[in-house]
Design a protein around this motif. Sequence first.
Motif, PDB file in Angstrom:
ATOM      1  N   PHE A 210       0.900  -1.347   0.049  1.00  0.00           N
ATOM      2  CA  PHE A 210       0.103  -0.042   0.062  1.00  0.00           C
ATOM      3  C   PHE A 210       1.022   1.250   0.098  1.00  0.00           C
ATOM      4  CE2 PHE A 210      -2.394   3.416   1.936  1.00  0.00           C
ATOM      5  CZ  PHE A 210      -3.706   3.184   1.490  1.00  0.00           C
ATOM      6  N   THR A 211       1.816   1.268   0.874  1.00  0.00           N
ATOM      7  CA  THR A 211       2.668   2.286   0.939  1.00  0.00           C
ATOM      8  C   THR A 211       3.522   2.485  -0.404  1.00  0.00           C
ATOM      9  OG1 THR A 211       2.926   2.130   3.264  1.00  0.00           O
ATOM     10  CG2 THR A 211       4.751   3.618   2.294  1.00  0.00           C
ATOM     11  N   PHE A 212       4.036   1.578  -0.991  1.00  0.00           N
ATOM     12  CA  PHE A 212       4.779   1.560  -2.257  1.00  0.00           C
ATOM     13  C   PHE A 212       3.943   2.277  -3.262  1.00  0.00           C
ATOM     14  CE2 PHE A 212       7.538  -2.481  -0.936  1.00  0.00           C
ATOM     15  CZ  PHE A 212       8.020  -1.689   0.024  1.00  0.00           C
ATOM     16  N   ILE A 213       2.660   1.597  -3.639  1.00  0.00           N
ATOM     17  CA  ILE A 213       1.947   1.971  -4.657  1.00  0.00           C
ATOM     18  C   ILE A 213       1.511   3.387  -4.336  1.00  0.00           C
ATOM     19  CG2 ILE A 213      -0.025   1.378  -6.003  1.00  0.00           C
ATOM     20  CD1 ILE A 213       2.323  -0.340  -6.242  1.00  0.00           C
ATOM     21  N   TRP A 214       0.936   3.805  -3.222  1.00  0.00           N
ATOM     22  CA  TRP A 214       0.470   5.021  -2.993  1.00  0.00           C
ATOM     23  C   TRP A 214       1.535   6.183  -3.405  1.00  0.00           C
ATOM     24  CZ3 TRP A 214      -4.472   6.410  -1.542  1.00  0.00           C
ATOM     25  CH2 TRP A 214      -4.792   7.607  -1.194  1.00  0.00           C
ATOM     26  N   ASN A 215       2.856   6.040  -2.815  1.00  0.00           N
ATOM     27  CA  ASN A 215       3.755   6.911  -2.819  1.00  0.00           C
ATOM     28  C   ASN A 215       4.468   6.916  -4.250  1.00  0.00           C
ATOM     29  OD1 ASN A 215       3.187   7.864  -0.397  1.00  0.00           O
ATOM     30  ND2 ASN A 215       4.919   6.239   0.586  1.00  0.00           N
ATOM     31  N   ASP A 216       4.038   6.134  -5.227  1.00  0.00           N
ATOM     32  CA  ASP A 216       4.557   5.990  -6.434  1.00  0.00           C
ATOM     33  C   ASP A 216       4.351   7.230  -7.364  1.00  0.00           C
ATOM     34  OD1 ASP A 216       5.835   4.521  -9.026  1.00  0.00           O
ATOM     35  OD2 ASP A 216       4.022   5.134  -9.710  1.00  0.00           O
ATOM     36  N   TYR A 217       5.554   7.809  -7.757  1.00  0.00           N
ATOM     37  CA  TYR A 217       5.396   9.211  -8.551  1.00  0.00           C
ATOM     38  C   TYR A 217       5.852   8.965 -10.049  1.00  0.00           C
ATOM     39  CZ  TYR A 217       6.547  13.727 -10.209  1.00  0.00           C
ATOM     40  OH  TYR A 217       6.558  15.055 -11.025  1.00  0.00           O
ATOM     41  N   PHE A 218       7.005   7.794 -10.142  1.00  0.00           N
ATOM     42  CA  PHE A 218       7.523   7.504 -11.514  1.00  0.00           C
ATOM     43  C   PHE A 218       6.839   7.281 -12.669  1.00  0.00           C
ATOM     44  CE2 PHE A 218       9.980   5.082 -14.509  1.00  0.00           C
ATOM     45  CZ  PHE A 218      11.172   6.125 -15.026  1.00  0.00           C
ATOM     46  N   TRP A 219       5.840   5.971 -12.108  1.00  0.00           N
ATOM     47  CA  TRP A 219       5.096   5.556 -13.402  1.00  0.00           C
ATOM     48  C   TRP A 219       3.706   6.184 -13.316  1.00  0.00           C
ATOM     49  CZ3 TRP A 219       7.360   2.430 -16.046  1.00  0.00           C
ATOM     50  CH2 TRP A 219       8.277   1.762 -15.992  1.00  0.00           C
ATOM     51  N   ALA A 220       3.519   6.893 -12.095  1.00  0.00           N
ATOM     52  CA  ALA A 220       2.285   7.946 -12.287  1.00  0.00           C
ATOM     53  C   ALA A 220       2.392   8.982 -13.368  1.00  0.00           C
ATOM     54  CB  ALA A 220       2.148   8.647 -11.005  1.00  0.00           C
ATOM     55  N   VAL A 221       3.532   9.466 -13.553  1.00  0.00           N
ATOM     56  CA  VAL A 221       3.744  10.523 -14.478  1.00  0.00           C
ATOM     57  C   VAL A 221       3.905   9.663 -15.776  1.00  0.00           C
ATOM     58  CG1 VAL A 221       5.570  12.129 -15.312  1.00  0.00           C
ATOM     59  CG2 VAL A 221       4.800  12.019 -12.812  1.00  0.00           C
ATOM     60  N   VAL A 222       4.667   8.594 -15.973  1.00  0.00           N
ATOM     61  CA  VAL A 222       5.020   7.987 -17.144  1.00  0.00           C
ATOM     62  C   VAL A 222       3.967   7.508 -17.844  1.00  0.00           C
ATOM     63  CG1 VAL A 222       6.226   6.030 -18.298  1.00  0.00           C
ATOM     64  CG2 VAL A 222       7.369   7.381 -16.424  1.00  0.00           C
ATOM     65  N   LEU A 223       2.642   6.814 -17.064  1.00  0.00           N
ATOM     66  CA  LEU A 223       1.667   6.039 -17.800  1.00  0.00           C
ATOM     67  C   LEU A 223       0.653   6.966 -17.832  1.00  0.00           C
ATOM     68  CD1 LEU A 223       2.427   2.487 -16.291  1.00  0.00           C
ATOM     69  CD2 LEU A 223       3.293   3.611 -18.524  1.00  0.00           C
ATOM     70  N   THR A 224       0.357   7.979 -17.154  1.00  0.00           N
ATOM     71  CA  THR A 224      -0.950   8.721 -16.972  1.00  0.00           C
ATOM     72  C   THR A 224      -0.738  10.363 -17.135  1.00  0.00           C
ATOM     73  OG1 THR A 224      -0.688   9.215 -14.711  1.00  0.00           O
ATOM     74  CG2 THR A 224      -1.953   7.203 -15.513  1.00  0.00           C
ATOM     75  N   GLN A 225      -1.636  10.926 -17.598  1.00  0.00           N
ATOM     76  CA  GLN A 225      -1.582  12.405 -17.750  1.00  0.00           C
ATOM     77  C   GLN A 225      -3.200  12.807 -17.570  1.00  0.00           C
ATOM     78  OE1 GLN A 225      -0.194  13.300 -21.637  1.00  0.00           O
ATOM     79  NE2 GLN A 225      -1.830  12.349 -22.633  1.00  0.00           N
ATOM     80  N   GLY A 226      -3.367  13.940 -16.790  1.00  0.00           N
ATOM     81  CA  GLY A 226      -4.475  14.608 -16.271  1.00  0.00           C
ATOM     82  C   GLY A 226      -5.187  13.752 -15.219  1.00  0.00           C
ATOM     83  N   PRO A 227      -6.396  14.562 -14.846  1.00  0.00           N
ATOM     84  CA  PRO A 227      -6.970  14.001 -13.589  1.00  0.00           C
ATOM     85  C   PRO A 227      -7.854  12.867 -13.843  1.00  0.00           C
ATOM     86  CG  PRO A 227      -7.970  15.730 -14.640  1.00  0.00           C
ATOM     87  CD  PRO A 227      -6.930  15.873 -15.392  1.00  0.00           C
ATOM     88  N   ASP A 228      -7.965  12.264 -15.113  1.00  0.00           N
ATOM     89  CA  ASP A 228      -8.793  11.246 -15.250  1.00  0.00           C
ATOM     90  C   ASP A 228      -8.267   9.967 -14.628  1.00  0.00           C
ATOM     91  OD1 ASP A 228     -10.898  12.692 -16.527  1.00  0.00           O
ATOM     92  OD2 ASP A 228      -9.898  12.280 -18.747  1.00  0.00           O
ATOM     93  N   ALA A 229      -7.108   9.948 -14.695  1.00  0.00           N
ATOM     94  CA  ALA A 229      -6.291   8.595 -14.249  1.00  0.00           C
ATOM     95  C   ALA A 229      -5.065   8.826 -13.206  1.00  0.00           C
ATOM     96  CB  ALA A 229      -5.856   7.783 -15.355  1.00  0.00           C
ATOM     97  N   GLN A 230      -4.530  10.146 -13.205  1.00  0.00           N
ATOM     98  CA  GLN A 230      -3.451  10.250 -12.286  1.00  0.00           C
ATOM     99  C   GLN A 230      -3.900  10.205 -11.026  1.00  0.00           C
ATOM    100  OE1 GLN A 230      -1.817  14.086 -13.407  1.00  0.00           O
ATOM    101  NE2 GLN A 230      -0.091  13.160 -14.647  1.00  0.00           N
ATOM    102  N   PRO A 231      -2.836   9.388 -10.254  1.00  0.00           N
ATOM    103  CA  PRO A 231      -2.968   9.352  -8.603  1.00  0.00           C
ATOM    104  C   PRO A 231      -2.757  10.671  -8.229  1.00  0.00           C
ATOM    105  CG  PRO A 231      -0.951   8.196  -9.274  1.00  0.00           C
ATOM    106  CD  PRO A 231      -1.504   8.741 -10.381  1.00  0.00           C
ATOM    107  N   VAL A 232      -2.726  10.811  -6.617  1.00  0.00           N
ATOM    108  CA  VAL A 232      -2.569  12.131  -6.082  1.00  0.00           C
ATOM    109  C   VAL A 232      -0.978  12.397  -6.125  1.00  0.00           C
ATOM    110  CG1 VAL A 232      -2.168  10.849  -3.831  1.00  0.00           C
ATOM    111  CG2 VAL A 232      -3.197  13.090  -3.862  1.00  0.00           C
ATOM    112  N   THR A 233      -0.162  11.558  -6.053  1.00  0.00           N
ATOM    113  CA  THR A 233       1.271  11.966  -6.229  1.00  0.00           C
ATOM    114  C   THR A 233       1.700  12.666  -7.358  1.00  0.00           C
ATOM    115  OG1 THR A 233       1.721   9.831  -6.938  1.00  0.00           O
ATOM    116  CG2 THR A 233       2.336  10.096  -4.552  1.00  0.00           C
ATOM    117  N   ALA A 234       1.208  12.313  -8.436  1.00  0.00           N
ATOM    118  CA  ALA A 234       1.130  13.116  -9.838  1.00  0.00           C
ATOM    119  C   ALA A 234       0.239  14.385  -9.946  1.00  0.00           C
ATOM    120  CB  ALA A 234       1.141  12.273 -11.059  1.00  0.00           C
TER     121      ALA A 234
END
Length: 282
Positions: A210-234
């Motif tokens: 849970f901690t690893f995935i919630w705090n992930d920033y790298f893949w959130a930026v690489v694989l998503t863009q915009g509020p439709d799919a981006q998590p909170v870190t991005a």
Amino acid sequence: MFPRPIQQLSGGRQVAYQVFLPIALFIWLIPLLAVMLFSIKPDGDFVAGNFWGMPSSFELFTNYGKVFFESDMPRYLLNSVLITVPTVIGAIVLSSMTGFALGVYKFRGNLLIFFMFIAGNFVPFQILMVPVRDLTVSMNLYDTKLGLVLFHIAFQTGFCTLFMRNFIRALPFPLIESARVEGVAEWRIFLFVVLPLMKPALAALAVLIFTFIWNDYFWAVVLTQGPDAQPVTAGITSFNSQFRAAYHLMSAGSIVAALPPVAMFFLMQKHFIAGLTLGAVK
């Protein structure tokens, strides 16, 4: 070889430990304390260069109100939940089954398959950026929550399998043998004999993943863009505009984003510690 417990040290060393431990803790928490201080400052303090001084005015409700009611932060938080929770469930379910197979059954290629799971953890994830992005684009999973969930499950299952396999191998094997003698099916042995004994390991692994995935920033930026799919870190970066950055709102958003994993740890603290320490002492 190993350090002695604090209680066994001399009186002077115990006093030094009690004095320097809070100092070390404070130094370690300085970045977090700075972010908390920034989150209640007005925007003018940053323009004036008041980075470490007391706020000229306390804007706690104003800043956090803008984060929650004048931005897409609630949507980013919901995206993080919809990405993290299925990932944790999927990784734990798959790793518990693979850990059971690799830890209980003896067959040709067992160690080879186990080493393949381990080897995946030593691959620097940055080198996977281009092929993973191209794969998600070709499968129409780019900029989707499902794409992030599937990738995280695939990437985390290796570590989880290592954790589960070693934990299962430490369980008393006569329990499984006695169940087999009674004619219990293998899937029932897994569900009703092994799985209940794995609860501490499942809880510890759930907190870690849970901690690893919630705090992930790298893949959130690489694989998503915009509020439709981006998590909170991005999504925190959305407070930046072309010519300036709203550091006070970014700090407030960072504090909000950090609360769920902290709450998760404190809620599962007892099970987390039990899962990590079970089997450490015979």
